[in-house]
Design a protein around this motif. Structure first.
Motif, short mmCIF file in Angstrom:
data_model
loop_
_atom_site.label_atom_id
_atom_site.label_comp_id
_atom_site.label_asym_id
_atom_site.label_seq_id
_atom_site.Cartn_x
_atom_site.Cartn_y
_atom_site.Cartn_z
N GLY A 327 3.90 -3.17 43.46
CA GLY A 327 3.94 -3.91 42.21
C GLY A 327 2.77 -4.89 42.17
O GLY A 327 2.79 -5.90 42.88
N GLY A 331 0.67 -5.30 36.87
CA GLY A 331 1.88 -4.58 36.50
C GLY A 331 3.03 -5.51 36.18
O GLY A 331 3.79 -5.29 35.22
N CYS A 354 7.66 -1.81 38.63
CA CYS A 354 6.33 -1.20 38.68
C CYS A 354 5.87 -0.93 40.11
O CYS A 354 4.70 -0.62 40.32
CB CYS A 354 5.31 -2.07 37.95
SG CYS A 354 5.11 -3.73 38.65
#
Length: 633
Positions: A327, A331, A354
């Motif tokens: 992540g 994101g 993400c």
């Protein structure tokens, strides 16, 4: 009659704190604790983080001001909360905005031709390039005139794309807990985690060793990445490009077997079995299965099991980022529609997410066979009767999830039904999910849970995901799950997935529930945990973990009246464990590091046709002279 592998000690460290006596678990459910337990957790973490120290009569901060426990909890609560769990990577590890690298630069000739630079004597190459003119200088260095154009590596600073991490509590330095010279951070964590687990048992290790044969003890441990710190493989692989000297220790200390090797050599002084297995992110369950297998078979009576991983390095961050697995700050901002990433909520299992959050940590358990635990009066925190491991078969990519986890998870549920009965599995069990916080995981893992639940008639199956709090510690990740499950058995609280606002729409919830806040299950009662883990390459594992209450019922049926004597011995065990908890809560960690102690004198080993004896061990190694293939002889 097979031996039941029971958990008699547990310990380690991650972003939530120390694992023994459930300190780390309590940090994840601190909002749901009683005031007494909450204060105890905050004070213990404040000591671990170096915010206060115990002077024998009171707590003192760095300025010398004195506090009682209640004052510590109220004064330092905000710092403790902010300095634990997932957060922005701290500069004490390294600055993620200033990652040192190199860019390849081509030098152009000037009017006088070539380029000029100086090198120290130690940096001079053994073979001088033919286009160099070398002139010695008075200070011992050399001036080089290169008559040819060429490529050079120029140092540059770059910014890391993912800055959230599950790092140890702020201010806690494992290297400062013992004489750790030259040890990579992962091995420091291994020594600390194993020591914590050993002390938590409450039965002196010497007493345990005296009760078994030397080869009936086993250490099962590893790391996935090896030791990528400068003192290990990181320094070994970078030294030539950094124009630094490779040390004599970097190669040996970098091996991924070193957590087990260090524990044998410097914590236990064991000559017993040793086994280092890796299965990517499921590695903890891989070594746990090996220990369970050996204890059930009778080959081992005691096992120290666990992993250590110090994975917070720029190289590992970059590798996972380029895979699209982490992540990133960008994101996280896109998910929240913000310009500043919410690093505290970077790991969002089963929510809109993400990518996962990289973390460091170490987790260890001490297992015994049930007969030895009863004999020694060991406190039993649970049992692990089965661990199932299955591969994915043919795969589209090495990182994609596959069929193997259906097999391991379903076999674990079937085993639990056979051991505890359908009613316990249906009404008194919960799942500790791998819950990596990737979009692919939230779909595929939730589908596995629901399809298996439907097959076994289970509904409203609670699912926990500890990576929401501590991130993904790679090798010890399922160890984090196990520690949290033991905490649920103790406090009957299931930690909610508090980093998400809602479960993602594509998560299957037909037969499961994903609590977003801590769930009190005292009335329902949790007696069974299913620890699920998935790893790159098709490394799938699921463990069956039984609560101490159920284990005691099982032991009572096996041992009957002998349990009365066991319970009387148990009181002393618990007192010793409580004494260690008190010291550890004051950051007196008693790390075991037996370097420099007298080694075994090989010449003093005595042999016979039946076995051998060694100095320092009360019992002999007995040779097994039976022939399992007698019918074929």
């Amino acid at each position: 009659m097979q031996a039941l592998p029971v958990i008699v000690g547990f310990g380690g460290y991650n972003a939530a704190g120390r694992s023994s006596s459930h300190q780390g678990f309590r940090r994840t459910v601190v909002e749901s604790l009683s005031p007494v337990e909450r204060n105890k957790t905050l004070v213990g973490l404040a000591c671990l983080m170096g915010l206060v120290r115990w002077d024998g009569s009171s707590y003192r901060d760095q300025s010398g001001q004195s506090y009682d426990a209640a004052a510590v909890a109220s004064t330092f609560a905000d710092q403790v909360m902010a300095g634990t769990l997932i957060r922005r990577l701290e500069n004490a590890i390294y600055n993620p905005e200033e990652i040192t690298g190199h860019k390849r630069v081509k030098m152009q000739q000037h009017d006088e031709g070539g380029v000029r630079f100086t090198l120290s004597r130690r940096d001079m190459p053994a073979q001088i390039p033919g286009h160099w003119n070398v002139r010695p200088l008075e200070d011992g260095s050399f001036e080089i005139h290169s008559r040819d154009t060429g490529e050079f590596l120029v140092p540059v600073q770059t910014e890391q794309l993912a800055k959230a991490a599950g790092q140890l509590p702020s201010g806690f330095d494992p290297a400062a807990q013992y004489s750790s010279r030259f040890h990579p951070r992962g091995l420091q964590l291994a020594l600390l985690g194993a020591s914590d687990a050993i002390h938590s048992v409450g039965v002196p290790w010497e007493q345990i060793v005296a009760a078994v044969h030397p080869d009936e003890i086993g250490v099962y441990g590893s790391s996935v990445f090896g030791q990528l710190a400068p003192e290990g493989f990181g320094g070994l692989l970078q030294s030539r490009l950094r124009s630094e000297r490779t040390s004599s220790k970097q190669l040996a200390l970098g091996l991924n077997t070193m957590p087990a090797d260090f524990i044998n050599a410097y914590v236990l002084g064991s000559v017993g079995h040793t086994e280092a297995i890796t299965g990517a992110c499921a590695s903890f369950l891989y070594v746990l299965q090996a220990a369970v297998r050996d204890i059930r078979s009778g080959r081992r009576r005691v096992a120290v099991v666990g992993n250590a991983e110090a994975s917070l390095t720029p190289e590992i961050f970059e590798g996972f980022t380029n895979m699209g697995a982490l992540g990133t700050d960008e994101g996280l901002c896109k998910l929240d529609g913000s310009s500043l990433p919410d690093w505290r909520r970077a790991s969002r299992p089963f929510g809109e997410n993400c990518g996962f959050t990289l973390a460091e940590g170490a987790q260890f358990v001490v297992l015994m066979d049930d007969a030895l635990a009863v004999e020694l009066g060991a406190d039993i925190h649970g049992a692990v009767p089965e661990v199932f491991i299955n591969a994915d078969g043919l795969k589209k990519s090495i990182s994609a999830p596959g069929a193997g986890n259906y097999v391991s998870f379903a076999k674990a549920v079937a085993s639990a039904v056979a051991i505890l009965g359908e009613d316990t599995v249906k009404h008194n069990s919960f799942i500790h999910a791998h819950g990596s916080s990737t979009p692919a995981n939230r779909i595929t893992e939730s589908e596995i849970f629901n399809r298996v639940a439907a097959a076994f008639g289970i509904s409203d199956w609670p699912v926990a995901a500890v990576k929401a709090y501590v991130g993904h510690t790679i090798a010890s990740a399922s160890g984090d799950q196990l520690m949290s499950a033991l905490g649920t058995f103790k406090y009957q609280l299931i930690p909610g997935i508090k980093t998400i606002d809602r479960v993602a729409a594509d998560v299957c919830q037909t037969h499961t529930s994903f609590p977003l806040q801590d769930r009190d299950v005292k009335e329902r009662g949790m007696d069974l945990a299913l620890i699920n883990s998935k790893g790159f390459g098709g490394n799938n594992a699921t463990a069956v973990v039984i609560s101490p209450r159920k284990v005691e019922d099982m032991l009572s049926r096996r041992y009957g009246a002998a349990m009365t004597d066991y319970r009387s011995r148990l009181e002393q065990t618990r007192q010793r464990a409580t004494d260690y908890e008190l010291r550890a809560d004051r950051a007196e960690l008693d790390v075991i590091y037996r370097f420099g102690e007298q080694v075994i004198d090989d010449s003093a080993i005595q042999f016979s046709r039946d076995g051998l004896t060694m100095p320092g061990f009360a019992n002999a190694v007995i040779f097994d002279k039976s022939n399992p293939w007698a019918d074929m002889s």
